[in-house]
Design an enzyme around this catalytic site. Structure first.
Site, PDB file in Angstrom:
ATOM      1  CD  GLU A  93      -5.358  46.482  71.824  1.00 24.71           C
ATOM      2  OE1 GLU A  93      -5.933  46.498  70.863  1.00 24.71           O
ATOM      3  OE2 GLU A  93      -5.203  46.777  71.953  1.00 24.71           O
ATOM      4  CB  CYS A 106       5.138  48.330  72.036  1.00 28.53           C
ATOM      5  SG  CYS A 106       3.951  48.564  73.489  1.00 28.53           S
ATOM      6  CB  CYS A 113      -2.755  50.640  83.991  1.00 30.99           C
ATOM      7  SG  CYS A 113      -1.554  51.328  84.727  1.00 30.99           S
ATOM      8  CB  CYS A 117      -1.745  58.326  83.493  1.00 30.73           C
ATOM      9  SG  CYS A 117      -0.256  57.434  84.490  1.00 30.73           S
ATOM     10  CB  CYS A 120      -2.815  56.276  79.605  1.00 33.09           C
ATOM     11  SG  CYS A 120      -2.632  54.515  79.320  1.00 33.09           S
ATOM     12  N   GLY A 166       0.235  48.541  81.207  1.00 34.00           N
ATOM     13  CA  GLY A 166       0.305  47.702  82.312  1.00 34.00           C
ATOM     14  C   GLY A 166       1.245  48.945  82.882  1.00 34.00           C
ATOM     15  CB  CYS A 340       1.896  56.225  73.236  1.00 33.47           C
ATOM     16  SG  CYS A 340       3.534  56.063  71.949  1.00 33.47           S
TER      17      CYS A 340
END
Ligand code: SAH
Length: 362
Positions: A93, A106, A113, A117, A120, A166, A340
Site C-alpha cells: 500500500e 508515504c 515486515c 513491533c 504495528c 517495511g 501510521c
C-alpha cells in the site's frame, strides 16, 4: 536471449554506464531519465530526441516494468490509499496525504515486515520480500501519473516519506537507488530535506545513509528505556538505545544538519507517563531533534489503546518546557486504514519468510 533490462531499476549513474557500454554518450541517460520521470513517457516511439537506431536497440534490449495499481480508496480528509500489485503473490500500500502547503507520499519498501513491533499491523503479517528499486520508485511514478503531475507539470508530490510498509534500512541498496532518482535533477528533483527515511533503529544503516545520501531521518523510538523498548520494538535487542542515540548524534554533527524527527506512538499506560516524558528529555538532551507524538491507530487484534488527548498534551508540555520542539501528529486517512501502522497490503501466508534483522557492517 538474455532477459530485457527493466530501466526503472537504474539511477543516473547506472544508466550512464549502460549507455557508455553500448557506445553511446552519457547525455543519452539524461535524455531518457527526463522522458521517464519528468514527462511520464515510457514509450520509446515518443522519445523523439533519441536516434531511430538507439530507440530500436532499446526496444529490443530493455523495457519499462512497473507494478500496477489495483485499488484506490479516498478518505473524507482527501488522503488517498492505493493497493499496488507487485506480482501474483504480493501487493503493498502507498498513501498520498494532501495538505494546504504540501503533498506527501508515504511509500513502502518491503512486503510485510520482519521487525515485529508490537503495535504495528504490518508486523502482524510477517515478512515476504524486499521491494526492488522499480517497485519503490514505481510507487512515486504511478502516484504522479494518477494525480496528474505529468500532464499539469505542477508538483503535486512535494515530500516523500519512507513510512509505509517495511523497514527501509533493511532494503538498503534499493532504497538508496530510489532516493538517487528522487533527488536527481533529471528525475524528480526533490531536495534532501523533503525526503524522510523512517527507521526503527538499524544503526549501521543510519551510518551508511549519512555517508551515501543524508536525507531527513526519522527514528521510531517509542520508549525512553531499553527494558520497554526491547518489548515493543524488539530490534532494540540488537541495537540498544545508547547505540541508536549515538548514531543519531553522529547523523546531526554538521552545523547545517536538520534535526532528527523522533516518532513516539502514545500507548495508554505503557509509555505515556510524565516520568516517561522526563526520561525522553534526558535521552534527547544532546541530539538536535523534534518529537512527533503519534496517537496509536487501532487495528483488529491490537492489544493497545491510544493515550487520551489530555495525557498526550501533558506529555508534550513536559517536552516543550524542556526546550524540545514537540507536536502531536494529526491522524490522516484513518477511515480508510491509511494511518501510521495500518498499512497491510496482501500476500499469501505461505510466502512468508524470515529476514535476518541485522545488517552487516560494511
Ligand atoms: N519501519 C519503519 C517505517 C514504517 S512505520 C519504522 O519503524 O520507522 C512508520 C511509523 O508509524 C513508525 O514510527 C511506526 O512505529 C509507526 N506506527 C506503527 N504502527 C502504528 C500504529 N498502530 N499507530 C501509530 N503509529 C504506528
Amino acid at each position: 536471449m538474455a532477459d530485457k533490462i527493466n530501466l526503472f531499476e537504474y539511477d543516473r549513474k547506472m544508466l550512464e554506464s549502460y549507455f557508455l557500454n553500448i557506445g553511446e554518450k552519457t547525455f543519452r541517460a539524461h535524455q531518457l531519465l527526463k522522458w521517464i520521470y519528468q514527462y511520464g513517457i515510457i514509450d520509446f516511439e515518443s522519445m523523439t530526441n533519441l536516434s531511430y537506431d538507439l530507440r530500436t536497440y532499446l526496444k529490443e534490449n530493455t523495457l519499462f516494468k512497473l507494478p500496477e495499481i489495483i485499488d484506490e480508496k479516498k478518505s473524507k480528509d482527501g488522503t488517498k490509499k492505493w493497493l499496488i500489485k507487485l506480482d501474483e503473490k504480493n501487493s503493498i500500500e502507498t498513501v498520498f496525504i494532501p495538505e494546504s502547503d504540501r503533498g506527501t507520499l508515504c511509500i513502502s519498501t518491503q512486503v510485510g515486515c520482519a521487525l515485529d513491533c508490537k503495535f504495528c499491523s504490518t508486523a502482524k503479517q510477517g515478512f515476504s520480500r524486499n521491494l526492488t528499486t522499480s517497485e519503490i520508485i514505481g510507487q512515486v511514478w504511478l502516484a504522479n501519473k494518477t494525480l496528474g503531475h505529468f500532464k499539469n507539470k505542477k508538483r503535486i508530490i512535494t515530500n516523500i516519506v519512507f513510512m509505509g510498509m517495511g523497514e527501509p534500512l533493511l532494503n538498503y541498496n534499493n532504497v538508496i537507488t530510489s532516493i538517487n532518482l528522487m533527488l536527481d535533477d533529471h528525475c524528480f528533483g526533490l531536495s534532501k530535506r523533503r525526503i524522510t527515511v523512517s527507521t526503527s533503529g538499524i544503526v549501521p544503516g543510519i551510518d551508511r545513509l549519512k555517508e551515501d545520501n543524508k536525507v531527513s531521518l526519522a527514528i521510531s523510538l517509542h520508549a525512553s528505556n531499553d527494558e520497554l523498548r526491547n518489548n515493543i520494538v524488539p530490534i532494540n535487542r540488537s541495537y540498544p538505545m545508547s547505540d541508536l542515540l549515538s548514531a543519531c548524534k553522529r547523523y546531526t554533527e554538521e552545523k547545517e544538519d536538520d534535526p532528527i524527527t523522533i516518532e513516539y506512538v502514545m500507548l495508554k499506560d505503557i509509555n505515556d507517563s510524565l516520568q516517561d516524558a522526563h526520561n525522553l528529555v534526558k535521552c534527547l538532551h544532546n541530539i538536535p531533534s523534534k518529537v512527533n507524538l503519534i496517537p496509536f491507530n487501532k487495528f483488529p487484534e491490537a492489544h493497545f489503546e491510544s493515550s487520551d488527548y489530555g495525557v498526550i498534551n501533558a506529555f508534550r508540555d513536559v517536552l516543550i518546557k524542556s526546550g524540545i520542539f514537540a507536536i502531536t501528529r494529526k491522524t490522516r486517512g484513518d477511515d480508510i486504514d491509511a494511518a501510521c501502522g495500518q498499512l497491510v497490503g496482501k500476500f499469501l501466508a505461505k510466502s512468508i519468510k524470515h529476514q535476518k534483522n541485522t545488517m552487516e557492517l560494511i
